[in-house]
Scaffold this motif. Structure first.
Motif, PDB file in Angstrom:
ATOM      1  N   HIS A  46      29.575   0.199   2.184  1.00 17.48           N
ATOM      2  CA  HIS A  46      29.565   0.522   0.258  1.00 17.48           C
ATOM      3  C   HIS A  46      29.415   1.072  -0.486  1.00 17.48           C
ATOM      4  CE1 HIS A  46      28.713  -1.998  -2.596  1.00 17.48           C
ATOM      5  NE2 HIS A  46      29.087  -3.118  -2.227  1.00 17.48           N
ATOM      6  N   MET A  47      29.985   0.947  -1.534  1.00 15.50           N
ATOM      7  CA  MET A  47      29.451   2.124  -2.678  1.00 15.50           C
ATOM      8  C   MET A  47      28.044   2.251  -3.010  1.00 15.50           C
ATOM      9  SD  MET A  47      32.421   4.333  -2.921  1.00 15.50           S
ATOM     10  CE  MET A  47      32.409   4.250  -5.166  1.00 15.50           C
ATOM     11  N   THR A  48      27.247   1.247  -2.487  1.00 10.74           N
ATOM     12  CA  THR A  48      26.254   1.204  -3.427  1.00 10.74           C
ATOM     13  C   THR A  48      25.146   2.368  -2.123  1.00 10.74           C
ATOM     14  OG1 THR A  48      26.033  -0.292  -4.268  1.00 10.74           O
ATOM     15  CG2 THR A  48      24.241   0.278  -4.128  1.00 10.74           C
ATOM     16  N   ALA A  49      25.449   2.348  -0.772  1.00 10.26           N
ATOM     17  CA  ALA A  49      24.950   2.779   0.162  1.00 10.26           C
ATOM     18  C   ALA A  49      25.319   4.557   0.318  1.00 10.26           C
ATOM     19  CB  ALA A  49      25.396   2.184   1.151  1.00 10.26           C
ATOM     20  N   LEU A  50      26.306   4.537   0.170  1.00 11.05           N
ATOM     21  CA  LEU A  50      26.991   6.115  -0.303  1.00 11.05           C
ATOM     22  C   LEU A  50      25.777   6.823  -1.567  1.00 11.05           C
ATOM     23  CD1 LEU A  50      30.842   5.857   0.316  1.00 11.05           C
ATOM     24  CD2 LEU A  50      28.871   6.391   1.439  1.00 11.05           C
ATOM     25  N   VAL A  51      26.070   6.154  -2.758  1.00 12.95           N
ATOM     26  CA  VAL A  51      25.577   6.255  -4.294  1.00 12.95           C
ATOM     27  C   VAL A  51      23.706   6.979  -3.885  1.00 12.95           C
ATOM     28  CG1 VAL A  51      25.425   6.607  -6.336  1.00 12.95           C
ATOM     29  CG2 VAL A  51      27.394   5.913  -5.665  1.00 12.95           C
ATOM     30  N   GLY A  52      23.860   5.628  -3.407  1.00 13.26           N
ATOM     31  CA  GLY A  52      21.786   5.882  -2.740  1.00 13.26           C
ATOM     32  C   GLY A  52      21.195   7.325  -1.716  1.00 13.26           C
ATOM     33  N   LEU A  53      22.916   7.070  -0.715  1.00 13.94           N
ATOM     34  CA  LEU A  53      22.163   8.675  -0.053  1.00 13.94           C
ATOM     35  C   LEU A  53      22.040   9.220  -0.607  1.00 13.94           C
ATOM     36  CD1 LEU A  53      21.979   9.377   2.875  1.00 13.94           C
ATOM     37  CD2 LEU A  53      25.021   8.789   3.427  1.00 13.94           C
ATOM     38  N   THR A  54      23.460   9.798  -1.508  1.00 14.98           N
ATOM     39  CA  THR A  54      24.196  10.958  -2.030  1.00 14.98           C
ATOM     40  C   THR A  54      22.169  11.203  -2.888  1.00 14.98           C
ATOM     41  OG1 THR A  54      25.816  10.533  -2.206  1.00 14.98           O
ATOM     42  CG2 THR A  54      25.319  12.159  -3.025  1.00 14.98           C
ATOM     43  N   ALA A  55      22.347   9.776  -3.746  1.00 10.66           N
ATOM     44  CA  ALA A  55      21.167  10.302  -4.686  1.00 10.66           C
ATOM     45  C   ALA A  55      19.665  11.071  -3.982  1.00 10.66           C
ATOM     46  CB  ALA A  55      20.805   8.834  -5.791  1.00 10.66           C
ATOM     47  N   ARG A  56      19.312  10.558  -3.248  1.00 10.11           N
ATOM     48  CA  ARG A  56      17.682  10.463  -1.896  1.00 10.11           C
ATOM     49  C   ARG A  56      18.382  12.056  -1.383  1.00 10.11           C
ATOM     50  NH1 ARG A  56      19.653   5.143  -0.917  1.00 10.11           N
ATOM     51  NH2 ARG A  56      17.304   3.707  -1.546  1.00 10.11           N
ATOM     52  N   LEU A  57      19.510  12.227  -0.914  1.00  8.50           N
ATOM     53  CA  LEU A  57      19.962  13.630   0.189  1.00  8.50           C
ATOM     54  C   LEU A  57      19.968  14.506  -1.092  1.00  8.50           C
ATOM     55  CD1 LEU A  57      22.810  12.817   1.759  1.00  8.50           C
ATOM     56  CD2 LEU A  57      20.341  13.669   2.407  1.00  8.50           C
ATOM     57  N   GLU A  58      19.956  14.328  -2.385  1.00 15.73           N
ATOM     58  CA  GLU A  58      19.573  15.854  -3.864  1.00 15.73           C
ATOM     59  C   GLU A  58      18.065  15.245  -3.556  1.00 15.73           C
ATOM     60  OE1 GLU A  58      22.476  13.393  -6.760  1.00 15.73           O
ATOM     61  OE2 GLU A  58      23.792  15.439  -6.612  1.00 15.73           O
ATOM     62  N   LEU A  59      18.041  14.537  -4.376  1.00 15.38           N
ATOM     63  CA  LEU A  59      16.367  14.670  -4.401  1.00 15.38           C
ATOM     64  C   LEU A  59      14.884  15.078  -3.247  1.00 15.38           C
ATOM     65  CD1 LEU A  59      15.429  10.905  -5.512  1.00 15.38           C
ATOM     66  CD2 LEU A  59      15.041  12.601  -7.032  1.00 15.38           C
ATOM     67  N   LEU A  60      15.884  14.861  -1.946  1.00 16.93           N
ATOM     68  CA  LEU A  60      15.324  16.255  -0.431  1.00 16.93           C
ATOM     69  C   LEU A  60      15.759  17.314  -0.684  1.00 16.93           C
ATOM     70  CD1 LEU A  60      13.782  16.024   1.940  1.00 16.93           C
ATOM     71  CD2 LEU A  60      15.909  15.762   2.807  1.00 16.93           C
ATOM     72  N   ALA A  61      17.096  17.911  -1.069  1.00 19.67           N
ATOM     73  CA  ALA A  61      17.022  19.131  -1.516  1.00 19.67           C
ATOM     74  C   ALA A  61      16.523  19.387  -2.417  1.00 19.67           C
ATOM     75  CB  ALA A  61      19.145  19.448  -1.457  1.00 19.67           C
ATOM     76  N   ASP A  62      16.574  18.786  -3.621  1.00 19.75           N
ATOM     77  CA  ASP A  62      15.704  19.322  -4.312  1.00 19.75           C
ATOM     78  C   ASP A  62      13.904  19.723  -4.360  1.00 19.75           C
ATOM     79  OD1 ASP A  62      17.943  19.167  -6.723  1.00 19.75           O
ATOM     80  OD2 ASP A  62      16.670  17.990  -7.673  1.00 19.75           O
ATOM     81  N   ARG A  63      13.283  18.703  -3.353  1.00 19.28           N
ATOM     82  CA  ARG A  63      11.692  19.313  -3.387  1.00 19.28           C
ATOM     83  C   ARG A  63      11.989  20.024  -1.962  1.00 19.28           C
ATOM     84  NH1 ARG A  63      11.295  13.093  -2.305  1.00 19.28           N
ATOM     85  NH2 ARG A  63      10.654  12.045  -4.449  1.00 19.28           N
ATOM     86  N   LEU A  64      12.732  20.762  -1.618  1.00 22.02           N
ATOM     87  CA  LEU A  64      12.865  21.602   0.021  1.00 22.02           C
ATOM     88  C   LEU A  64      13.343  22.956  -0.787  1.00 22.02           C
ATOM     89  CD1 LEU A  64      14.883  19.474   2.930  1.00 22.02           C
ATOM     90  CD2 LEU A  64      12.407  20.261   2.519  1.00 22.02           C
ATOM     91  N   ALA A  65      13.815  23.304  -1.867  1.00 24.87           N
ATOM     92  CA  ALA A  65      14.623  24.187  -2.817  1.00 24.87           C
ATOM     93  C   ALA A  65      13.421  24.724  -3.012  1.00 24.87           C
ATOM     94  CB  ALA A  65      15.537  23.899  -3.936  1.00 24.87           C
ATOM     95  N   VAL A  66      12.028  24.653  -3.473  1.00 26.63           N
ATOM     96  CA  VAL A  66      11.509  25.463  -3.653  1.00 26.63           C
ATOM     97  C   VAL A  66      10.403  26.108  -2.001  1.00 26.63           C
ATOM     98  CG1 VAL A  66      10.508  23.294  -5.220  1.00 26.63           C
ATOM     99  CG2 VAL A  66       9.382  23.735  -3.549  1.00 26.63           C
ATOM    100  N   ASP A  67      10.472  25.770  -1.007  1.00 27.95           N
ATOM    101  CA  ASP A  67      10.039  26.448  -0.139  1.00 27.95           C
ATOM    102  C   ASP A  67      11.308  27.194   0.622  1.00 27.95           C
ATOM    103  OD1 ASP A  67       8.617  27.414   2.869  1.00 27.95           O
ATOM    104  OD2 ASP A  67       7.875  25.651   2.422  1.00 27.95           O
ATOM    105  N   PRO A  68      11.312  29.074   0.120  1.00 25.75           N
ATOM    106  CA  PRO A  68      12.206  29.377   1.414  1.00 25.75           C
ATOM    107  C   PRO A  68      11.587  29.272   2.709  1.00 25.75           C
ATOM    108  CG  PRO A  68      10.644  30.614  -0.192  1.00 25.75           C
ATOM    109  CD  PRO A  68       9.809  29.703  -0.632  1.00 25.75           C
ATOM    110  N   ARG A  69      11.243  28.608   2.973  1.00 19.76           N
ATOM    111  CA  ARG A  69      11.890  28.674   5.088  1.00 19.76           C
ATOM    112  C   ARG A  69      12.313  27.629   5.038  1.00 19.76           C
ATOM    113  NH1 ARG A  69       5.891  26.336   6.273  1.00 19.76           N
ATOM    114  NH2 ARG A  69       6.505  24.899   4.366  1.00 19.76           N
ATOM    115  N   TYR A  70      13.006  27.003   4.032  1.00 20.98           N
ATOM    116  CA  TYR A  70      14.241  25.518   3.983  1.00 20.98           C
ATOM    117  C   TYR A  70      15.763  25.949   3.703  1.00 20.98           C
ATOM    118  CZ  TYR A  70      10.107  23.220   5.677  1.00 20.98           C
ATOM    119  OH  TYR A  70       8.449  22.387   6.313  1.00 20.98           O
ATOM    120  N   GLN A  71      15.272  26.633   3.338  1.00 22.27           N
ATOM    121  CA  GLN A  71      16.769  27.330   2.924  1.00 22.27           C
ATOM    122  C   GLN A  71      18.257  27.591   3.752  1.00 22.27           C
ATOM    123  OE1 GLN A  71      17.046  28.339  -0.409  1.00 22.27           O
ATOM    124  NE2 GLN A  71      14.763  27.567  -0.419  1.00 22.27           N
ATOM    125  N   GLU A  72      18.293  26.822   4.843  1.00 23.84           N
ATOM    126  CA  GLU A  72      19.315  26.781   5.545  1.00 23.84           C
ATOM    127  C   GLU A  72      19.589  25.573   6.018  1.00 23.84           C
ATOM    128  OE1 GLU A  72      22.316  26.907   7.971  1.00 23.84           O
ATOM    129  OE2 GLU A  72      21.909  28.320   6.450  1.00 23.84           O
TER     130      GLU A  72
END
Length: 108
Positions: A46-72
């Motif tokens: 469902h589109m809601t599931a896709l959009v929700g997943l993508t938004a959650r992944l964006e939040l995760l990526a933003d949080r990890l981006a501040v730590d150089p250990r998680y660049q990969e």
């Protein structure tokens, strides 16, 4: 469906989900059986599931981006996020009604 499987595998590899049931609940905002039911019936998420997943992944990526250990991790997530947004756009455009003005302007 392929991108959901990819997201599940990446998140499992990162230790952020342990099962398809947990992925369905925590990352897709759906019932525990959602992903396995979709696979068994060969249905598109469902589109809601896709959009929700993508938004959650964006939040995760933003949080990890501040730590150089998680660049990969961030690189993999950003590639997946881009692919998911592309899939969302493609499905939205395919579902949109054709307008006469678009038809005439593009000669389609």
């Amino acid at each position: 469906m392929e991108k959901l499987d990819e997201a599940y595998c990446i998140l499992r590899r990162f230790g952020l989900c342990e099962s398809k049931a947990g992925f369905s609940r925590e990352w897709l905002g759906a019932s525990a059986s959602y992903l396995t039911s979709m696979e068994a019936r060969a249905r598109q998420p469902h589109m809601t599931a896709l959009v929700g997943l993508t938004a959650r992944l964006e939040l995760l990526a933003d949080r990890l981006a501040v730590d150089p250990r998680y660049q990969e991790h961030v690189r993999l997530l950003n590639e997946l996020i881009d692919d998911l947004w592309d899939a969302v756009r493609a499905r939205a455009l395919a579902a949109a009604p054709k307008r006469r003005a678009d038809h005439d302007a593009y000669g389609v």
